[in-house]
Scaffold this motif. Structure first.
Motif, PDB file in Angstrom:
ATOM      1  N   ASP A 123     -16.906 -72.706 103.329  1.00 12.73           N
ATOM      2  CA  ASP A 123     -17.092 -71.275 103.692  1.00 12.73           C
ATOM      3  C   ASP A 123     -17.930 -70.771 104.856  1.00 12.73           C
ATOM      4  N   GLY A 152      -9.758 -68.547  97.840  1.00 13.81           N
ATOM      5  CA  GLY A 152     -10.356 -69.289  96.535  1.00 13.81           C
ATOM      6  C   GLY A 152      -9.128 -69.145  95.840  1.00 13.81           C
ATOM      7  N   SER A 153      -9.424 -69.404  94.257  1.00 18.15           N
ATOM      8  CA  SER A 153      -8.496 -69.670  93.719  1.00 18.15           C
ATOM      9  C   SER A 153      -8.281 -68.176  92.958  1.00 18.15           C
ATOM     10  N   ARG A 172     -16.514 -65.240  85.509  1.00 17.73           N
ATOM     11  CA  ARG A 172     -17.024 -66.724  85.288  1.00 17.73           C
ATOM     12  C   ARG A 172     -18.206 -67.130  85.740  1.00 17.73           C
ATOM     13  N   GLY A 228     -20.010 -74.991  99.578  1.00 21.53           N
ATOM     14  CA  GLY A 228     -19.891 -73.915 100.591  1.00 21.53           C
ATOM     15  C   GLY A 228     -20.031 -74.105 102.000  1.00 21.53           C
ATOM     16  N   LYS A 269     -15.362 -67.872  96.938  1.00 19.71           N
ATOM     17  CA  LYS A 269     -15.136 -68.429  98.349  1.00 19.71           C
ATOM     18  C   LYS A 269     -15.100 -67.366  99.197  1.00 19.71           C
ATOM     19  N   ALA A 274     -21.200 -65.886  94.012  1.00 15.18           N
ATOM     20  CA  ALA A 274     -20.334 -66.806  94.718  1.00 15.18           C
ATOM     21  C   ALA A 274     -18.722 -66.291  94.623  1.00 15.18           C
ATOM     22  N   SER A 276     -15.865 -76.312  87.532  1.00 18.32           N
ATOM     23  CA  SER A 276     -15.373 -75.079  88.078  1.00 18.32           C
ATOM     24  C   SER A 276     -14.645 -74.320  86.782  1.00 18.32           C
TER      25      SER A 276
HETATM   26  O1  LIG Z   1     -12.864 -72.026  92.077  1.00 21.71           O
HETATM   27  P1  LIG Z   1     -12.429 -71.645  93.527  1.00 21.71           P
HETATM   28  O2  LIG Z   1     -12.224 -69.893  93.774  1.00 21.71           O
HETATM   29  O3  LIG Z   1     -11.549 -72.394  94.362  1.00 21.71           O
HETATM   30  O4  LIG Z   1     -13.917 -71.770  94.248  1.00 21.71           O
HETATM   31  C1  LIG Z   1     -15.030 -71.406  93.731  1.00 21.71           C
HETATM   32  C2  LIG Z   1     -16.260 -72.147  94.249  1.00 21.71           C
HETATM   33  O5  LIG Z   1     -16.237 -73.531  93.774  1.00 21.71           O
HETATM   34  O6  LIG Z   1     -16.099 -72.107  95.739  1.00 21.71           O
HETATM   35  C3  LIG Z   1     -17.462 -72.077  96.317  1.00 21.71           C
HETATM   36  C4  LIG Z   1     -17.639 -72.962  97.194  1.00 21.71           C
HETATM   37  O7  LIG Z   1     -16.492 -73.196  97.985  1.00 21.71           O
HETATM   38  C5  LIG Z   1     -18.369 -71.975  95.328  1.00 21.71           C
HETATM   39  O8  LIG Z   1     -19.596 -71.406  95.523  1.00 21.71           O
HETATM   40  C6  LIG Z   1     -17.625 -71.653  94.070  1.00 21.71           C
HETATM   41  O9  LIG Z   1     -18.130 -72.124  92.680  1.00 21.71           O
END
Ligand SMILES: O=P(O)(O)OC[C@@]1(O)O[C@H](CO)[C@@H](O)[C@@H]1O
Length: 307
Positions: free
Chosen positions: A252, A135-136, A88, A249, A38, A36, A103
């Protein structure tokens, strides 16, 4: 070609328990892992819907290798920028009373590795390509990173879809992406206020379009439906009444379907996006949408032109 960029990928570990009890051992009923982050989610959905994309991400350690193996098994094409820190593992606790999503941060990625990202993009992405940046960012990486990356991609003639939150979204916007896909909370943080009325989403959205020269804003509003806002036209998709199993998700899946179907025109692509987002909500766990559900829901998506 469609590319996705996931700067901070993760393994999503889905742990099923009955209930959370303080000071007691909780025995998990089942543990399931998914590759996973995003952008990786977007690439997996594109594959599920019969399309092709290349998932570019920073992966490290055994978790990084496990993610690659899982992507191999699903037939998702990927390019890895290998980092020395372990990728992670995010935890999703599915309990009888609901879902808890934890997260976790990634360890610091070296500055040199970050520079490599631009070099890799420069080597493989061409004028006319599409990239979804989602995403982050790894711990310690300034939100400005997104400004630079998006600015460079635009200079090279790449069409950029961007999905991030908070300062990262604000910084990325300065790089000039073509399309952003905030959810309601992300949108409210971006404009700096709570929004109650549809007209206000539209008004604020139009302002953002002018300010940042955006082609489109794809605004997902959960159980309230979704908006597609552009300079010259806007659409509203009504919510569909589907069994709610897991919202992880859904955004996404929505974005992946929109990007994959963009050649069918805004209206059709938006229809697919809504079918995919709702299909993801129906699927339990961190499973993204399933193609059959998307196809079944297509006829139930109702879209209205709002301007
Ligand atoms: O921490 P980020 O990068 O913002 O998001 C990561 C996440 O929360 O996004 C996906 C759902 O959109 C999950 O599969 C994953 O765990």
């Amino acid at each position: 070609m469609i590319f996705t960029l996931t700067m901070n990928p993760c393994l999503d570990r889905y742990i099923y328990v009955d209930d959370l009890k303080l000071d007691d051992t909780i025995r998990a009923k089942k543990v399931v892992d998914y590759p996973a982050g995003k952008g990786i989610d977007v690439s997996r959905v594109i594959k599920e819907l019969g399309g092709i994309s290349v998932a570019i991400s920073l992966l490290g350690g055994d978790t990084g290798r496990k993610i690659e193996e899982m992507l191999d098994m699903e037939g998702v094409i990927y390019t890895t920028i290998r980092v020395s820190v372990e990728t992670r593992t995010n935890i999703i606790l599915e309990t009888n009373s609901g879902q808890f999503r934890i997260s976790v941060p990634t360890k610091k990625v070296s500055r040199k590795k970050l520079e490599t990202v631009l070099e890799v993009l420069n080597a493989i992405v061409r004028k006319g390509d599409i990239i979804v940046i989602s995403g982050s960012l790894p711990t310690g990486v300034s939100p400005d990173f997104y400004t630079g990356i998006i600015f460079a991609l635009k200079q090279w003639g790449v069409y950029v879809y961007f999905d991030a939150d908070g300062e990262k979204l604000k910084s990325g916007l300065l790089g000039g992406p073509d399309v952003i896909k905030p959810n309601q909370h992300e949108f409210e943080r971006l404009v700096g206020k709570k929004i109650e009325k549809f007209e206000d989403f539209i008004e604020q959205g139009k302002k953002l379009i002018l300010e940042y020269n955006l082609k489109e804003i794809l605004l997902t509003l959960g159980s309230k439906g979704a908006l597609l806002l552009a300079n010259d036209e806007g659409y509203f998709a009504k919510p569909i009444d589907v069994p709610v199993n897991s919202a992880v998700g859904a955004g996404d899946s929505f974005l992946a379907a929109y990007v994959l179907m963009r050649d069918k025109g805004r209206y059709e692509a938006f229809k697919w996006a809504n079918a995919a987002g709702n299909a993801a909500v129906m699927t339990p766990g961190t499973e993204l949408c399933k193609k059959d559900d998307v196809l079944n829901l297509l006829d139930r998506v109702q879209i209205e032109r709002i301007y």
